[in-house]
Design a protein around this motif. Structure first.
Motif, PDB file in Angstrom:
ATOM      1  N   THR B  87       0.811  -1.265   0.121  1.00 34.52           N
ATOM      2  CA  THR B  87      -0.006  -0.134  -0.047  1.00 34.52           C
ATOM      3  C   THR B  87       0.792   1.139   0.005  1.00 34.52           C
ATOM      4  O   THR B  87       0.335   2.341   0.100  1.00 34.52           O
ATOM      5  N   ARG B 164      10.026   7.860  15.456  1.00 31.43           N
ATOM      6  CA  ARG B 164       9.182   6.801  15.048  1.00 31.43           C
ATOM      7  C   ARG B 164       9.205   6.981  13.447  1.00 31.43           C
ATOM      8  O   ARG B 164       9.773   8.201  13.047  1.00 31.43           O
ATOM      9  N   LYS B 167       6.284   9.386   7.100  1.00 31.61           N
ATOM     10  CA  LYS B 167       5.984   9.214   5.982  1.00 31.61           C
ATOM     11  C   LYS B 167       5.082  10.348   5.148  1.00 31.61           C
ATOM     12  O   LYS B 167       4.375  11.001   5.905  1.00 31.61           O
ATOM     13  N   HIS B 464      -4.704  -0.386   5.657  1.00 31.55           N
ATOM     14  CA  HIS B 464      -5.377   0.952   5.728  1.00 31.55           C
ATOM     15  C   HIS B 464      -6.773   0.485   6.017  1.00 31.55           C
ATOM     16  O   HIS B 464      -7.561   1.235   5.533  1.00 31.55           O
TER      17      HIS B 464
HETATM   18  C1  HEM Z   1       5.123  -7.979   6.812  1.00 29.24           C
HETATM   19  C2  HEM Z   1       6.044  -7.161   7.425  1.00 29.24           C
HETATM   20  C3  HEM Z   1       5.406  -5.804   8.048  1.00 29.24           C
HETATM   21  C4  HEM Z   1       5.801  -5.360   9.297  1.00 29.24           C
HETATM   22  C5  HEM Z   1       6.330  -5.977  10.338  1.00 29.24           C
HETATM   23  C6  HEM Z   1       5.033  -4.005   9.313  1.00 29.24           C
HETATM   24  C7  HEM Z   1       5.133  -3.265  10.550  1.00 29.24           C
HETATM   25  C8  HEM Z   1       4.170  -2.121  10.653  1.00 29.24           C
HETATM   26  C9  HEM Z   1       4.076  -1.511  12.111  1.00 29.24           C
HETATM   27  C10 HEM Z   1       4.650  -1.967  13.226  1.00 29.24           C
HETATM   28  C11 HEM Z   1       3.443  -0.407  11.618  1.00 29.24           C
HETATM   29  C12 HEM Z   1       2.661   0.526  12.745  1.00 29.24           C
HETATM   30  C13 HEM Z   1       3.433   1.475  12.759  1.00 29.24           C
HETATM   31  C14 HEM Z   1       3.085   2.850  13.347  1.00 29.24           C
HETATM   32  O1  HEM Z   1       1.841   3.140  13.532  1.00 29.24           O
HETATM   33  O2  HEM Z   1       4.001   3.678  14.062  1.00 29.24           O
HETATM   34  C15 HEM Z   1       2.977  -0.276  10.290  1.00 29.24           C
HETATM   35  C16 HEM Z   1       2.250   0.480   9.649  1.00 29.24           C
HETATM   36  C17 HEM Z   1       1.974   0.618   8.246  1.00 29.24           C
HETATM   37  N1  HEM Z   1       2.434  -0.485   7.295  1.00 29.24           N
HETATM   38 FE1  HEM Z   1       3.569  -2.153   7.518  1.00 29.24          FE
HETATM   39  N2  HEM Z   1       4.380  -3.882   8.088  1.00 29.24           N
HETATM   40  C18 HEM Z   1       4.730  -5.053   7.554  1.00 29.24           C
HETATM   41  C19 HEM Z   1       4.032  -4.997   6.120  1.00 29.24           C
HETATM   42  C20 HEM Z   1       3.460  -4.161   5.487  1.00 29.24           C
HETATM   43  C21 HEM Z   1       2.840  -4.131   4.118  1.00 29.24           C
HETATM   44  C22 HEM Z   1       2.945  -5.365   3.364  1.00 29.24           C
HETATM   45  C23 HEM Z   1       2.371  -2.987   3.778  1.00 29.24           C
HETATM   46  C24 HEM Z   1       1.447  -2.762   2.495  1.00 29.24           C
HETATM   47  C25 HEM Z   1       0.665  -3.616   2.011  1.00 29.24           C
HETATM   48  C26 HEM Z   1       2.390  -2.071   5.035  1.00 29.24           C
HETATM   49  C27 HEM Z   1       2.128  -0.722   4.866  1.00 29.24           C
HETATM   50  C28 HEM Z   1       1.863  -0.048   5.853  1.00 29.24           C
HETATM   51  C29 HEM Z   1       0.995   0.941   6.258  1.00 29.24           C
HETATM   52  C30 HEM Z   1       0.324   1.767   5.222  1.00 29.24           C
HETATM   53  C31 HEM Z   1       1.044   1.313   7.452  1.00 29.24           C
HETATM   54  C32 HEM Z   1       0.492   2.563   8.110  1.00 29.24           C
HETATM   55  C33 HEM Z   1       1.101   3.720   8.272  1.00 29.24           C
HETATM   56  C34 HEM Z   1       0.363   4.864   9.075  1.00 29.24           C
HETATM   57  O3  HEM Z   1       0.105   4.475  10.280  1.00 29.24           O
HETATM   58  O4  HEM Z   1       0.330   6.087   8.721  1.00 29.24           O
HETATM   59  N3  HEM Z   1       3.146  -2.699   5.895  1.00 29.24           N
HETATM   60  N4  HEM Z   1       3.650  -1.444   9.582  1.00 29.24           N
END
Ligand code: HEM
Ligand code: SF4
Lengths: 177, 560
Positions: B87, B164, B167, B464
């Motif tokens: 995403t 942290r 983006k 999302h």
């Molecule tokens: C598989 C391993 C992944 C891990 C360990 C991971 C870990 C995380 C963590 C810990 C957060 C929260 C961070 C926060 O709120 O401060 C997060 C948010 C996010 N991640 Fe991942 N993620 C992974 C894969 C992905 C994938 C595959 C995508 C897309 C499909 C993705 C897209 C995002 C997005 C868009 C957010 C939201 C960001 C926001 O809060 O503004 N991540 N991820």
């Protein structure tokens, strides 16, 4: 005496960094003779006495900023910034501000959890002295680490070490496809 | 498309050398797990459930055909022959062994790609509109600005150890397709009354466990100052963002705690010092970068193509693909095409090496050698002649990339969830699969119309879910996987955070729950009203009532 990297060379530094022990008053700290670096609170409490010595420096904790020392920049012998954890990046801003806003040109030491994988960024933010924890690196590792100072030769953005960004430093001609 | 000059290339090569040495020291035991962690994360390397996960940056989603081929080759050589588009317009490998990652970085560098800052507490990849440069509602092309900012953020020495992750998204069209309202910084290009280009700046948006819509910090900052202004925001955040609790460390928490007015005051105070400094942009630099994004050599074509219309009239399957997967283009005779990565039965966003190579060939043949990634996890050809759409469709159909479901219920956004991710509370891919299986009748899907279902396996919200019209969130109850459902979320100009409809559901219930939500909509909708509009008009209650009618609303544990 600890081994530090100063201006890209490994040297022995004899600055002594004083810390406040539990239950101790920063203002009442026993400041020995010789080249010492005191906590900011100690300096602020005993400014005139310490400034008069000419061999006293100040160190900032992670949550302390250079604003507090703004009027004294010319009176401190040295400034050091503590890195309580290596992931705590506040010290990078502290250094950048000291160099670019407060006009500090003297020795600037990063100490505490200062790792070789951060040396390049630390120096670009204005640290000229890198002091890893005592015993953290062998001599050979420290030697190897000096090379990492040059990991990135022409960074994009302006920083203390490169006051102009790449687009002002060089003529960039595109290689349009 | 942007191309590296000697400076860009050198930096990426230097990064490869640096990371090789770090990996070597890690494997030799010199760099502990803890100390290696931020280093590997800033090179896109996670340690996951089954294997490392390696995330590669695709700046604002643009890919050249040779880059697609390289991804295919790497997936084949070092992985299981497929990759996953995310995403955030990036791409992930799921099975590559740890020690080969530097080698993969070296291979990527050969085609002007890298994994720099795709994870870690630093400034991440810049995302933008997948239809940049070709959308009819575009005011200003966001790509040169995203590229300029990308360069500024890459290896920024002061902002690599932020509280942290950070983006930034850039939009330049009337309709926001970059979800700027849920980014740490959302940049909205616009012109002021004098016709000068600048940015409306939002700050403190984000999903995750505390979903918040970004607040406007400035209504117009002239383009010259965009770097210095961002620098001021980042510096305030780096110094004062919380570091005691990683769940409260995002900038949104700082902005909420201070209030937008106090935060703005602090940023302006900082900005006053750096404004007009060396990071002020120059016309020359903007032109240098903007030159890369000039229109490709379009042919002068008639607006309509007779053969194309003929095919639409003759071929129902083609017509239904055109209806959903083809978008208007600013140039007569051209269209943009979305290749669906949401074929039922395939995890959303996944694509095989063979398919990647085909996409590369079609990019060369039909769309000036380029493709783009959308944050909905599909691929786009921005510039296809209408006269060639039918040929492209036939090829794409054969390759399983022409599911006519863009924007429909089965075009689900989905994170890797419990199948891959060690943070997951629940699996997400099987939920997407079950929903896709339930709704396999295309006519019904077309009748339901535009609807977005977003699925995350935990509150980190990688899928999302908060901004899905229907959001599904995996939750853990006493070690069991449950799913909480929200409705009314949306992205775009009217971005909103969805509301929870009630107690969560067992996995087996999910297709029924979705069916009941959809049936409620069909029953209640006005003519031409989309699902989200009906939810906005009538509120949650009719949906709740229907969904929980046959279920005990306050049960503790349901029988699965
Ligand atoms: C598989 C391993 C992944 C891990 C360990 C991971 C870990 C995380 C963590 C810990 C957060 C929260 C961070 C926060 O709120 O401060 C997060 C948010 C996010 N991640 Fe991942 N993620 C992974 C894969 C992905 C994938 C595959 C995508 C897309 C499909 C993705 C897209 C995002 C997005 C868009 C957010 C939201 C960001 C926001 O809060 O503004 N991540 N991820
Ligand atoms: S939402 Fe949770 S489960 Fe899904 S990828 Fe992100 S961290 Fe993993």
């Amino acid at each position: 005496m600890s081994k530090v990297i100063k201006n890209g060379r490994i040297v022995n530094d004899d600055w002594q960094i004083l810390t406040v022990a539990e239950g101790e008053e920063a203002a009442a700290l026993d400041v020995p003779a010789g080249r010492v670096i005191v906590p900011l609170a100690t300096w602020l409490a005993r400014r005139d006495e310490l400034a008069a010595r000419g061999d006293v420096g100040v160190w900032f904790a992670g949550n302390e900023g250079p604003e507090a020392l703004a009027d004294d920049i010319g009176h401190v012998a040295v400034i050091a910034v503590s890195f309580p954890k290596f992931v705590d990046g506040r010290g990078y801003s502290t250094a950048a501000l000291l160099r670019t806003r407060y006009g500090y040109t003297g020795q600037l030491i990063a100490f505490g959890e200062v790792l070789r994988d951060q040396f390049n960024y630390l120096t670009r933010c204005g640290f000229d002295t890198l002091q890893p924890r005592e015993g953290r690196y062998t001599d050979a590792q420290l030697d190897a680490a000096v090379a990492s100072l040059a990991d990135f030769t022409e960074p994009y953005q302006a920083s203390v070490l490169h006051p102009q960004p790449l687009f002002r430093r060089v003529a960039r001609v595109g290689v349009k496809a | 498309m942007y191309r590296y000059d000697a400076y860009d290339q050198k930096l990426v090569d230097e990064r490869v050398a640096q990371f090789r040495d770090q990996m070597r020291r890690h494997l030799a035991g010199e760099l502990s797990d803890d100390e290696f962690r931020p280093v590997r994360l800033q090179n896109g390397l996670y340690i996951q459930r089954h294997a490392p996960m390696f995330r590669v940056s695709i700046p604002y989603g643009h890919l050249a055909s040779r880059q697609l081929r390289k991804l295919a080759e790497l997936a084949r050589t070092y992985d299981k022959g497929y990759v996953h588009f995310t995403t955030r317009q990036n791409v992930q490998f799921n099975w590559s062994p740890l020690e080969v990652i530097p080698e993969m970085c070296a291979e990527l560098a050969k085609v002007e790609m890298h994994s720099i800052q795709t994870s870690g507490n630093c400034i991440r990849n810049f995302t933008s509109d997948p239809f940049a440069g070709v959308a009819g509602d575009e005011l200003i092309d966001p790509r040169p600005w995203a590229e300029i900012l990308r360069q500024w953020a890459t290896f920024h020495p002061e902002f690599a150890y932020l509280p942290r992750k950070f983006k930034i998204a850039v939009n330049g069209a009337k309709e926001d397709r970059a979800v700027i309202q849920v980014h740490d910084i959302g940049l909205d290009l616009k012109k002021n009354d004098a016709g000068e280009i600048g940015f409306r700046i939002l700050v403190g948006g984000g999903l995750g466990r505390t979903p918040i819509i970004g607040r406007e910090i400035e209504s117009f900052i002239p383009w010259q100052h965009i770097i210095t202004y961002c620098e001021a925001i980042l510096r305030v955040y780096n110094r004062y963002g919380r570091r005691d609790n990683s769940f409260k460390a995002r900038i949104k928490i700082l902005v909420s705690a201070l209030g937008i007015d106090e935060f703005r005051w602090q940023v302006r105070e900082e900005w006053a010092h750096v404004k007009d400094g060396p990071n002020t942009l120059t016309v020359e630099e903007v032109h240098r970068v903007a030159d890369f994004f000039e229109d490709p050599a379009y042919e002068a074509l008639p607006a309509d193509d007779v053969g194309y219309h003929h095919h639409i009239a003759e071929d129902l399957a083609f017509a239904s693909w055109v209806k959903r997967n083809v978008r208007a283009h600013k140039k007569p005779g051209y269209a943009s095409v979305v290749l669906s990565l949401k074929k039922p039965g395939v995890p959303p966003g996944d694509i095989t090496s063979e398919q990647l190579e085909l996409v590369a060939d079609w990019a060369d043949r039909f769309s000036f050698g380029e493709a783009r990634v959308t944050h909905e996890q599909n691929l786009v050809f921005a510039d296809v002649k209408k006269s060639e759409l039918h040929t492209l469709w036939q090829l794409a159909r054969k390759a399983g990339l022409a599911t006519p479901n863009i924007g429909l219920l089965t075009d689900i956004i989905c994170c890797p969830g419990g199948d891959f991710c060690s943070l997951a509370n629940a699996k997400s891919i099987p939920i997407a699969a079950a929903i896709q299986e339930r709704f396999d009748d295309l006519d019904y899907l077309h009748d339901v119309g535009d609807i977005e279902i977003n699925i995350s396996g935990c509150m980190n919200a990688c899928g999302h879910h908060h901004v899905g019209h229907i959001g599904i969130l995996g939750v853990d109850k006493n070690g069991e996987e449950w799913y909480q459902v929200t409705i009314g979320g949306s992205q775009g100009n009217n971005a909103a955070i969805g509301k929870v409809i009630g107690p969560s559901f067992a996995r087996a219930e999910m297709p029924d729950v979705i069916s009941e939500l959809i049936e409620t909509y069909i029953q209640e909708r006005h003519e031409d009203e989309l699902f989200i509009d009906t939810v906005r008009r009538i509120g949650l209650d009719p949906f709740k009532t229907r969904v929980y009618a046959d279920r005990q609303p306050h049960r503790k544990v349901a029988n699965v």
